[in-house]
Design a protein around this motif. Structure first.
Motif, short mmCIF file in Angstrom:
data_model
loop_
_atom_site.label_atom_id
_atom_site.label_comp_id
_atom_site.label_asym_id
_atom_site.label_seq_id
_atom_site.Cartn_x
_atom_site.Cartn_y
_atom_site.Cartn_z
N ALA A 112 0.83 -1.20 0.00
CA ALA A 112 0.00 0.00 0.00
C ALA A 112 0.86 1.26 0.00
N MET A 113 1.94 1.24 0.78
CA MET A 113 2.82 2.41 0.84
C MET A 113 3.58 2.60 -0.47
N ASN A 114 3.65 1.55 -1.28
CA ASN A 114 4.33 1.65 -2.57
C ASN A 114 3.38 2.00 -3.70
N THR A 115 2.12 2.24 -3.37
CA THR A 115 1.14 2.58 -4.42
C THR A 115 0.60 3.99 -4.23
N GLY A 116 1.43 4.87 -3.66
CA GLY A 116 1.06 6.27 -3.56
C GLY A 116 0.36 6.67 -2.28
N HIS A 117 0.19 5.76 -1.34
CA HIS A 117 -0.47 6.12 -0.08
C HIS A 117 0.59 6.66 0.89
N ARG A 118 0.90 7.94 0.71
CA ARG A 118 1.90 8.57 1.55
C ARG A 118 1.31 8.90 2.92
N GLY A 119 2.17 9.07 3.90
CA GLY A 119 1.72 9.42 5.24
C GLY A 119 1.20 8.23 6.02
N ALA B 151 12.78 -9.65 -2.12
CA ALA B 151 11.55 -8.94 -2.47
C ALA B 151 11.10 -8.04 -1.33
N LEU B 152 11.19 -8.55 -0.10
CA LEU B 152 10.80 -7.74 1.06
C LEU B 152 11.70 -6.51 1.19
N THR B 153 12.99 -6.70 0.96
CA THR B 153 13.93 -5.59 1.05
C THR B 153 13.59 -4.50 0.05
N LEU B 154 13.27 -4.89 -1.17
CA LEU B 154 12.91 -3.91 -2.20
C LEU B 154 11.64 -3.17 -1.83
N GLN B 155 10.66 -3.91 -1.31
CA GLN B 155 9.40 -3.28 -0.92
C GLN B 155 9.62 -2.29 0.22
N ALA B 156 10.30 -2.76 1.26
CA ALA B 156 10.45 -1.93 2.46
C ALA B 156 11.35 -0.72 2.21
N SER B 157 12.41 -0.89 1.46
CA SER B 157 13.35 0.22 1.25
C SER B 157 12.71 1.37 0.48
N ALA C 261 9.32 1.87 0.56
CA ALA C 261 8.07 2.24 1.22
C ALA C 261 8.28 3.01 2.51
N VAL C 262 9.19 2.54 3.36
CA VAL C 262 9.35 3.13 4.70
C VAL C 262 10.37 4.26 4.64
N LEU D 260 15.51 7.87 16.44
CA LEU D 260 14.82 8.12 15.17
C LEU D 260 15.81 7.84 14.06
N ALA D 261 15.42 6.99 13.13
CA ALA D 261 16.33 6.60 12.04
C ALA D 261 15.59 6.67 10.71
N VAL D 262 16.35 6.85 9.64
CA VAL D 262 15.78 6.83 8.29
C VAL D 262 16.29 5.59 7.57
N VAL D 263 15.53 5.15 6.60
CA VAL D 263 15.91 3.97 5.83
C VAL D 263 16.98 4.37 4.82
N ASP D 264 18.03 3.56 4.73
CA ASP D 264 19.15 3.84 3.84
C ASP D 264 18.83 3.33 2.44
N ARG D 265 18.53 4.24 1.55
CA ARG D 265 18.18 3.85 0.17
C ARG D 265 19.41 3.73 -0.72
N ALA D 266 20.60 4.00 -0.18
CA ALA D 266 21.81 3.84 -0.98
C ALA D 266 22.26 2.40 -1.04
N LEU D 267 21.73 1.56 -0.13
CA LEU D 267 22.11 0.15 -0.11
C LEU D 267 21.42 -0.58 -1.25
N ARG D 268 22.04 -1.61 -1.72
CA ARG D 268 21.46 -2.43 -2.78
C ARG D 268 21.36 -3.86 -2.28
N GLY D 269 20.16 -4.40 -2.26
CA GLY D 269 19.96 -5.78 -1.83
C GLY D 269 20.06 -5.96 -0.34
N GLU D 270 20.04 -4.87 0.41
CA GLU D 270 20.17 -4.95 1.86
C GLU D 270 19.32 -3.85 2.48
N LEU D 271 18.62 -4.16 3.55
CA LEU D 271 17.76 -3.18 4.21
C LEU D 271 18.48 -2.66 5.44
N GLY D 272 18.79 -1.37 5.45
CA GLY D 272 19.52 -0.79 6.58
C GLY D 272 18.91 0.52 7.02
#
Length: 430
Positions: A303-310, A340-346, A348-349, A367-379
């Motif tokens: 849902a968060m990946n289909t434009g439902h921001r906030g 697949a989960l990593t791609l979705q979460a990185s 979306a969140v 408080l932390a932000v999701v690192d979108r610079a990683l590839r194939g890894e959720l950090g």
């Protein structure tokens, strides 16, 4: 210890006995009759009993006493019929957040001073009768075929579990709602460095960031989430999905969906995952999952990946750095692979707020932000961290400031070394 429930009654307390039981039966009959005449009775709709009916029940079946004693009798009759019964006096004590019944029947309370015994005890048969009645009141069954469950009763979340699943006697846990849910600013006044946390959280709300709130049970996740939602603009529609309804934000347009367990034949189950899918068809401006604990996380991330921001949700985790592992474990329950989960979460969140309960109370610690610079890894990248009395800014703060207009900033490749959430920090404030 005396048999059954044995509190020390104040002056004017109810003289329990046959008269009280007759009053309860008479009142139950009148409520059922009014329900047959006009659909659902007021008690069924609101969890309250009309005072005039309670007063008549006492007048008919209990001895004439002073106005103070009459009021006490009315309260006890209503508590035993539609309220928390023998747990109600403890629940009314100032500052109490939880009322618990352990396997021996001992009644405990939790609050600012921690766990305390009340000096009262329930026999196993009375505890079981109370648990069954409370869950039935919330539309849930509790028996040998379904020996555990949650329900919302008189504004409180009730969980009960029966032997032999529970050792000893029936176990009851009651989480009480605050009489007046605190606002975000009111909460921040109790937090260490509350003004800094308030600025950060309002920024996340303003830019419509997708936020996960993590922490242990009782750390204040639901309270903070409700306070955040209360500051959502009035022209936005909030749709909440919960296993047992707890979120009650002070907002004019909230649609609340609650999961449902099956009946005795096992049919009629409505899961959180199904409700998330239904919520997407209800035109939400903000989609909220009260607690992600299983396969529903896949639909939530989708849902968060289909434009439902906030969007926002809560989950249990030991720290912000442990949230990626929790998400992957929950995704595995839905058959979603790690990649697949990593791609979705990185994608979306955007941010993770972690809460803890310490000696100073319940408050944010990271408080932390999701690192979108990683590839194939959720950090994650730390943005704010509380250690003792010191608040430290981390490299994720710049990425946090880049969140704007519902779009996520990219912290850049230099932050990959912070993927474990325990990287370097700077700008320490005492």
């Amino acid at each position: 210890m005396s048999r059954g429930w044995s509190p020390q009654p104040p002056p004017g307390a109810v003289r329990a006995g046959a008269g009280q039981r007759r009053a309860q039966r008479w009142l139950a009959g009148r409520l059922a009759e009014s329900g047959r005449r006009g659909g659902a009775s007021k008690a069924a709709r609101t969890g309250t009993v009309p005072p005039e009916l309670a007063a008549e029940a006492v007048r008919r079946h209990l001895p004439a006493v002073s106005p103070e004693e009459t009021a006490a009798q009315m309260t006890t009759v209503v508590d035993e019929l539609t309220g928390l019964g023998p747990l109600a006096p403890a629940a009314r004590r100032p500052g109490v957040t939880d009322v618990l019944v352990d396997g021996s029947g001992t009644i405990w309370t939790d609050g600012p001073e921690g766990l305390n015994q009340t000096g009262q005890r329930l026999e196993a048969v009375d505890a079981r009768r109370l648990a069954v009645r409370l869950l039935a009141q919330g539309g849930r069954r509790l028996d040998e075929g379904q020996p555990f469950g949650d329900a919302q009763v008189t504004g409180a979340r009730v969980h009960a579990i029966l032997p032999p699943i529970a050792a000893g006697g029936p176990q009851i846990s009651v989480r009480l709602a605050a009489p007046e849910p605190p606002g975000l600013e009111q909460l921040a006044q109790r937090w260490p460095h509350g003004e800094r946390w308030l600025i950060a959280l309002r920024h996340l709300l303003h830019v419509r960031a997708n936020v996960l709130i993590s922490g242990a049970t009782g750390s204040g996740k639901t309270t903070v989430l409700a306070a955040l939602l209360s500051e959502v603009p009035a022209n936005e529609r909030i749709v909440t999905v919960e296993d047992t309804r707890e979120l009650r934000p002070r907002h004019g347009h909230v649609v609340s969906l609650q999961a449902r367990s099956g009946n005795a034949e096992g049919s009629g189950t409505v899961t959180l995952a199904e409700l998330v899918r239904q919520a997407l068809r209800m035109r939400p401006d903000r989609l909220v999952v009260g607690e992600c604990r299983g396969a529903e996380v896949v639909d939530f991330l989708a849902a968060m990946n289909t434009g439902h921001r906030g969007a926002a949700g809560t989950l249990h985790a030991n720290s912000a750095a442990d949230v990626p592992a929790r998400l992957q474990a929950m995704g595995a329950l839905a058959g979603l692979g790690t990649e697949a989960l990593t791609l979705q979460a990185s994608s979306a969140v955007d941010a993770i707020l972690h809460l803890e309960r310490t000696e100073t109370g319940r408050h944010p610690v990271e408080l932390a932000v999701v690192d979108r610079a990683l590839r194939g890894e959720l950090g994650v990248i730390p943005a704010l961290s509380l250690s003792g009395a010191k608040l430290a800014w981390g490299p994720g703060w710049d990425a946090l400031e880049m969140l704007a207009d519902g779009r996520s900033g990219n912290a850049g490749p230099t932050t990959t070394r912070y993927r474990d959430g325990r990287g370097g920090r700077h700008a320490v404030e005492s």
